[in-house]
Write a protein that holds these residues in place. Sequence first.
Motif, short mmCIF file in Angstrom:
data_model
loop_
_atom_site.label_atom_id
_atom_site.label_comp_id
_atom_site.label_asym_id
_atom_site.label_seq_id
_atom_site.Cartn_x
_atom_site.Cartn_y
_atom_site.Cartn_z
N GLY A 76 -12.12 -8.75 -9.33
CA GLY A 76 -11.21 -9.44 -10.10
C GLY A 76 -11.04 -8.63 -11.42
O GLY A 76 -10.23 -9.12 -12.47
N ARG A 77 -11.45 -7.40 -11.52
CA ARG A 77 -11.22 -6.78 -12.75
C ARG A 77 -10.03 -5.66 -12.36
O ARG A 77 -8.89 -6.09 -12.52
CB ARG A 77 -12.39 -5.72 -12.89
N GLU A 78 -10.31 -4.28 -12.36
CA GLU A 78 -9.26 -3.34 -12.20
C GLU A 78 -8.42 -3.68 -10.93
O GLU A 78 -9.18 -3.60 -9.84
CB GLU A 78 -9.35 -2.19 -12.24
N ARG A 79 -7.25 -3.84 -10.67
CA ARG A 79 -6.39 -4.22 -9.59
C ARG A 79 -5.90 -2.79 -8.90
O ARG A 79 -5.29 -1.99 -9.49
CB ARG A 79 -5.19 -5.10 -9.82
N PRO A 80 -6.50 -2.78 -7.72
CA PRO A 80 -5.83 -1.66 -7.15
C PRO A 80 -4.33 -1.53 -6.64
O PRO A 80 -3.76 -2.32 -6.83
CB PRO A 80 -6.69 -1.48 -5.63
N TRP A 81 -3.94 -0.09 -6.47
CA TRP A 81 -2.56 -0.24 -5.94
C TRP A 81 -2.44 0.03 -4.34
O TRP A 81 -3.55 0.63 -3.89
CB TRP A 81 -2.20 1.26 -6.65
N ARG A 82 -1.65 -0.14 -3.89
CA ARG A 82 -1.17 0.03 -2.37
C ARG A 82 0.26 0.53 -2.25
O ARG A 82 1.07 0.20 -3.01
CB ARG A 82 -1.60 -1.17 -1.61
N ALA A 83 0.28 1.44 -1.12
CA ALA A 83 1.92 1.84 -0.75
C ALA A 83 2.58 0.57 -0.29
O ALA A 83 1.91 -0.14 0.51
CB ALA A 83 1.72 2.89 0.12
N THR A 84 3.90 0.46 -0.50
CA THR A 84 4.45 -0.61 0.21
C THR A 84 5.12 -0.49 1.35
O THR A 84 5.38 -1.38 2.29
CB THR A 84 5.68 -1.09 -0.93
N THR A 85 5.19 0.74 1.80
CA THR A 85 5.65 1.02 3.13
C THR A 85 4.83 2.26 3.76
O THR A 85 4.04 3.03 3.06
CB THR A 85 6.91 1.61 3.18
#
Length: 204
Positions: A76-85
Amino acid sequence: MSEEVPQRTVKVTDPRALRAYAHPLRMRLIGLLRGEGPMTATQAAARLDDNVPNCSFHLRQLAKYGFAERVPGADGRERPWRATTLYTSWDDSDDPAMRAATDQINSVMVDIYLQRAQNYLAIRADEPVEWRIAAGFGDTLLHVTAAELRELTAEVDALLARYDERIADPAKRPPGSRPVTFVQMALPRGAVPAEGQRAESDHD
């Protein structure tokens, strides 16, 4: 983290978006997110030997054009990133802006592929013999029309798509498997055939 699986591919038609994507670090970031799953800017910076503010900035730029997005984090702290495709594609065209953007991204890709090849050669001697035999370099000379080349490329893409599910789901990776970069290039040689020599299918 989100269990939603990214869509397979996005086709970029906006030259501004393609130019934004055509940046060495941004393409490495997307490759990292696609290959290893969601991660924070801090984690990405450590993996790419870069600094956190730089990675954070470029991840935000990727998100601006729809290539990356935030997902819920485990704590719930730093939100990770993900690739959309899983993949990004684009079409060349006679539009000068799109043609320039395509040339730019192709140049960046060649540089990235060359670096990956050099990195592999640096450790190849220490690879197990079964992997040295399975991997490597090669080329084949073909005499094909533009339509046949498009068909061949589509067939190769379909063959590689059989392994897509292993990208998002580690449980589907068989024992002994490892990440492999499969580089695809189709490089026409020689002069363009005269108009009368072109196959009718190339005009479809």
